[in-house]
Design an enzyme around this catalytic site. Structure first.
Site, mmCIF file in Angstrom:
data_model
loop_
_atom_site.group_PDB
_atom_site.id
_atom_site.type_symbol
_atom_site.label_atom_id
_atom_site.label_comp_id
_atom_site.label_asym_id
_atom_site.label_seq_id
_atom_site.Cartn_x
_atom_site.Cartn_y
_atom_site.Cartn_z
ATOM 1 N N GLY A 1 0.838 -1.185 0.000
ATOM 2 C CA GLY A 1 0.000 0.000 0.000
ATOM 3 C C GLY A 1 0.875 1.238 0.000
ATOM 4 N N HIS B 1 -3.363 7.678 6.400
ATOM 5 C CA HIS B 1 -2.297 8.552 5.895
ATOM 6 C C HIS B 1 -2.876 9.866 5.352
ATOM 7 C CE1 HIS B 1 1.504 6.461 6.188
ATOM 8 N NE2 HIS B 1 1.047 5.362 5.622
ATOM 9 N N HIS C 1 -5.210 1.621 7.093
ATOM 10 C CA HIS C 1 -3.851 2.170 7.189
ATOM 11 C C HIS C 1 -3.631 3.270 6.154
ATOM 12 C CE1 HIS C 1 0.675 1.475 7.714
ATOM 13 N NE2 HIS C 1 0.591 2.286 6.671
ATOM 14 N N GLU C 2 -3.979 2.968 4.885
ATOM 15 C CA GLU C 2 -3.714 3.940 3.816
ATOM 16 C C GLU C 2 -4.606 5.170 3.946
ATOM 17 O OE1 GLU C 2 -1.027 3.655 2.272
ATOM 18 O OE2 GLU C 2 -0.715 1.586 2.897
ATOM 19 N N CYS D 1 4.945 -0.101 7.769
ATOM 20 C CA CYS D 1 4.723 1.021 6.852
ATOM 21 C C CYS D 1 6.033 1.360 6.140
ATOM 22 C CB CYS D 1 4.231 2.224 7.656
ATOM 23 S SG CYS D 1 3.948 3.699 6.669
ATOM 24 N N LEU D 2 5.946 1.637 4.839
ATOM 25 C CA LEU D 2 7.153 1.995 4.084
ATOM 26 C C LEU D 2 7.789 3.280 4.612
ATOM 27 C CD1 LEU D 2 6.027 1.203 0.410
ATOM 28 C CD2 LEU D 2 7.517 -0.158 1.888
ATOM 29 N N GLN E 1 3.007 9.919 1.099
ATOM 30 C CA GLN E 1 4.281 9.222 1.349
ATOM 31 C C GLN E 1 5.321 9.492 0.267
ATOM 32 O OE1 GLN E 1 2.183 5.260 2.140
ATOM 33 N NE2 GLN E 1 3.997 5.114 3.411
#
Ligand code: ZN
Length: 153
Positions: A46, A135, A131-132, A89-90, A51
């Site tokens: 994701g 953001h 999660h996304e 998370c990235l 990000q």
């Protein structure tokens, strides 16, 4: 397509609210393509536009290989139950935690063709949607982490 730089925790942009997309322009389509390439290169499931430093309400989700959802202006319209599972998370490399999320969610969004779509998910997909979308409102999974997982090093 181009690989974009992934913003890491500590950068204040990750705490900002993303703006809705009013019109799907060629620039937005390029952003979707670049985000896809960036997410794949980082082995992520994701990625939100913030990000890669773009404060627009766009996320990609691909928890099952080859099943990519490109979501423009997504919002959760239904949530039920509760699950606790592992999340990372990235933008927060090397950190994994157990979070509490709804067990099932339904999201509505616009796809790259301007079509209104609905995505229902449970398990990992439900977690990824939550999660996304978090953001887009400046939230990170570390905000809802119950406990961190020890990494063996
Ligand atoms: Zn993330």
């Amino acid at each position: 397509m181009a690989l974009l730089n992934i913003v890491k925790e500590g950068d204040p942009i990750l705490r900002k609210t993303s703006r809705p997309i009013e019109e799907i322009t060629p620039r937005i389509l390029t952003l979707l393509d670049d985000m896809k390439e960036t997410m794949h290169a980082a082995n992520g499931c994701g990625l939100a536009a913030v990000q890669v430093g773009v404060l627009r309400r766009v996320v990609l989700i691909e928890v099952e290989e080859g099943k990519l959802y490109e979501m423009i202006n997504p919002r959760i319209v239904f949530r039920a139950g509760r699950q606790e599972a592992e999340e990372g998370c990235l933008s927060v490399p090397g950190k994994w935690g157990i979070t509490a999320r709804p067990a099932r969610v339904t999201a509505r969004y616009t796809d790259r063709n301007g079509k209104e779509c609905e995505l229902r998910g449970d398990g990992l997909l439900a977690r990824a949607i939550c999660h996304e979308l978090d953001h887009l409102d400046g939230k990170l999974f570390t905000d809802v982490t119950l406990r961190y997982i020890e990494s063996e090093e």
